[in-house]
Write a protein that holds these residues in place. Structure first.
Motif, PDB file in Angstrom:
ATOM      1  N   ALA A 132       0.823  -1.216   0.000  1.00 51.55           N
ATOM      2  CA  ALA A 132       0.000   0.000   0.000  1.00 51.55           C
ATOM      3  C   ALA A 132       0.851   1.257   0.000  1.00 51.55           C
ATOM      4  N   MET A 133       2.179   1.098  -0.068  1.00 52.70           N
ATOM      5  CA  MET A 133       3.075   2.255  -0.099  1.00 52.70           C
ATOM      6  C   MET A 133       2.960   2.978  -1.446  1.00 52.70           C
ATOM      7  N   PRO A 134       3.407   4.241  -1.498  1.00 54.51           N
ATOM      8  CA  PRO A 134       3.349   4.972  -2.775  1.00 54.51           C
ATOM      9  C   PRO A 134       4.084   4.219  -3.877  1.00 54.51           C
ATOM     10  N   LYS A 135       3.484   4.211  -5.046  1.00 48.95           N
ATOM     11  CA  LYS A 135       4.096   3.534  -6.188  1.00 48.95           C
ATOM     12  C   LYS A 135       5.115   4.442  -6.862  1.00 48.95           C
ATOM     13  N   ARG A 136       6.022   3.828  -7.591  1.00 50.56           N
ATOM     14  CA  ARG A 136       7.016   4.613  -8.328  1.00 50.56           C
ATOM     15  C   ARG A 136       6.313   5.531  -9.318  1.00 50.56           C
ATOM     16  N   TRP A 137       6.804   6.759  -9.415  1.00 53.64           N
ATOM     17  CA  TRP A 137       6.269   7.736 -10.354  1.00 53.64           C
ATOM     18  C   TRP A 137       6.252   7.121 -11.748  1.00 53.64           C
ATOM     19  N   GLN A 138       5.097   7.218 -12.422  1.00 56.48           N
ATOM     20  CA  GLN A 138       4.941   6.549 -13.706  1.00 56.48           C
ATOM     21  C   GLN A 138       5.907   7.073 -14.774  1.00 56.48           C
ATOM     22  N   HIS A 139       6.385   8.309 -14.615  1.00 58.18           N
ATOM     23  CA  HIS A 139       7.337   8.871 -15.582  1.00 58.18           C
ATOM     24  C   HIS A 139       8.778   8.797 -15.074  1.00 58.18           C
ATOM     25  N   TYR A 140       9.013   7.986 -14.046  1.00 57.82           N
ATOM     26  CA  TYR A 140      10.340   7.927 -13.409  1.00 57.82           C
ATOM     27  C   TYR A 140      11.437   7.633 -14.420  1.00 57.82           C
TER      28      TYR A 140
END
Length: 429
Positions: A230-238
């Motif tokens: 449930a932690m923040p996901k990696r930025w989709q534009h990383y």
């Protein structure tokens, strides 16, 4: 009489009516009334009896139905698990769910309040990871599965402390299972191995989506302790942003490297002038095509410093620009060998207000040797004035900003990973 041909029975121990919800592959039916375990493959004969079991807390019950990935599933069995380690205690509940078209899966209710979906995976990683392998690893272990790298999260050894309903396998009260959990992004994989080392299983786990929870009449937990999935996901534009910053930064540095020694026409110069002859003036013409005028100052000052005031005069203005440079250079030796710092050459760049006649007044306003102010004997001064059509400073600023952005992107992702693995039992010590 087997579960493949019937939909309901009376418990062969207590006579209570039981729904058979799990289809033809059900092996064990545990009566929720008397705790008897019935063999679904042999006329539901009693093979064990579990009485006075404490029912675990769970928002789901036998017979509850919902939709997962567009498929209808029904809760057919409930298993309670407990793990005790060094005085700490963890509990969770597995719910076996069944679809006539898609078979069996599990919904797990975590002690954090989150609900996850687990399914078996037919493929195994190329290199199996065992608890012994985890203990002997010097860095965080990982395995590859379906082209993805899963990083180690934890090892758990848990026991069954509650069971009721239908199961497509034969769970036994107090049965112990060791599981290694690894994480990649928004999913986990679990590696389990039987005590006899004869059977290995791989399962993949993800959080249930909001619409899937709603189909079971549930909702995401509010203010629940964090779950690694449930932690923040990696930025989709990383990846795109990081590669763009790094490539652009490298290009900027390449341009700086290519052009740093490329100078325009020399307008005037003086060489090896004794420092005590300063101040002096240099006259020169700024050509029309020149956007910048650079002054390169060098001295043979050693283990000392000197500061030079540079005042640019033009025909239109008495003082068009004012500036200065400090030249300092120190050298010595220690237990590691010789060392040096500073430079005997510095450059200052002006932006001329207009082409034409100019003069540059050079004066040494300060000078010192070590921490002592005073004059350095036998020191000389060289200056060259030359025209340029560009400045390296904007490109250097761009390279610095891009490198800072790349560092921020990487740093933010490292912080995100630290949050994901904050409760991992892995330690680098």
């Amino acid at each position: 009489m087997t579960a493949a041909t019937i939909r309901a029975i009376n418990c062969t121990s207590c006579g209570a009516g039981l729904d058979i919800l799990g289809g033809g592959r059900v092996q064990i039916q545990v009566c929720p009334y008397c705790g008897s375990a019935l063999d679904a493959q042999e006329d539901f004969r009693v093979i064990a009896k579990y009485s006075d079991l404490e029912r675990p807390e769970t928002p789901l019950k036998l017979g509850d139905s919902g939709v997962i990935d567009g498929v209808d599933f029904t809760v057919i069995g409930i298993l309670g698990w407990v793990e005790n380690y060094r005085g700490a205690r963890w509990q969770w509940v597995d719910h076996q769910i069944f679809s006539p078209t898609h078979g069996y899966s599990w919904i797990t209710y975590e002690d954090s309040g989150h609900l996850t979906l687990t399914r078996k995976v037919r493929k195994h990683p190329l290199r199996w990871l065992s608890p012994t392998g985890v203990e002997s690893a010097e860095t965080r272990p990982a395995v590859w599965l379906d082209g993805k790298r899963y990083a180690y999260y934890e090892t758990s050894t848990a026991q069954i402390d509650f069971l009721e309903g239908s199961f497509n396998w034969a769970p036994v009260l107090h049965q112990s299972v060791a599981t290694i959990t690894l994480i990649k992004g928004d999913e986990m994989i679990s590696l389990t191995q039987s005590a006899e080392n004869t059977e290995r299983e791989v399962e993949r786990t993800r959080l249930l989506k909001d619409d899937e929870l709603q189909s079971f009449g549930l909702a995401q937990p509010i203010n629940a302790p964090s779950h690694p999935l449930a932690m923040p996901k990696r930025w989709q534009h990383y990846t795109f942003a990081l590669i763009s910053c790094l490539v652009s930064c490298v290009f900027a540095l390449f341009v700086i490297l290519l052009l740093q020694n490329t100078r325009g026409d020399v307008l005037t110069s003086i060489s090896q002038v004794p420092l005590h002859d300063l101040p002096l003036e240099l006259d020169f013409e700024v050509p029309k095509e020149a956007n910048l005028v650079s002054v390169t100052v060098s001295t043979d000052v050693s283990n000392g410093w000197a500061y030079f005031d540079l005042d640019l005069h033009s025909e239109e203005e008495d003082i068009a620009h004012m500036g200065g440079v400090e030249v300092s250079y120190y050298t010595g030796w220690d237990s590691d060998g010789t060392w040096h710092e500073g430079s005997q050459l510095e450059t200052f760049t002006f932006i001329p207000s207009a082409p034409g006649a100019h003069s540059l007044e050079i004066e040494m306003s300060e000078v010192g040797a070590g921490e002592m102010s005073g004059f350095q004997t036998n020191s000389h001064f060289t200056a060259t004035v030359w025209a340029r059509k560009y400045s390296l400073r904007p490109m250097a600023s761009v390279a610095l900003i891009l490198s800072a952005l790349a560092g921020a992107i990487i740093g933010h992702d490292l912080l995100r990973k630290q949050a994901v693995f904050r409760k991992s039992d892995w330690s680098e010590d």
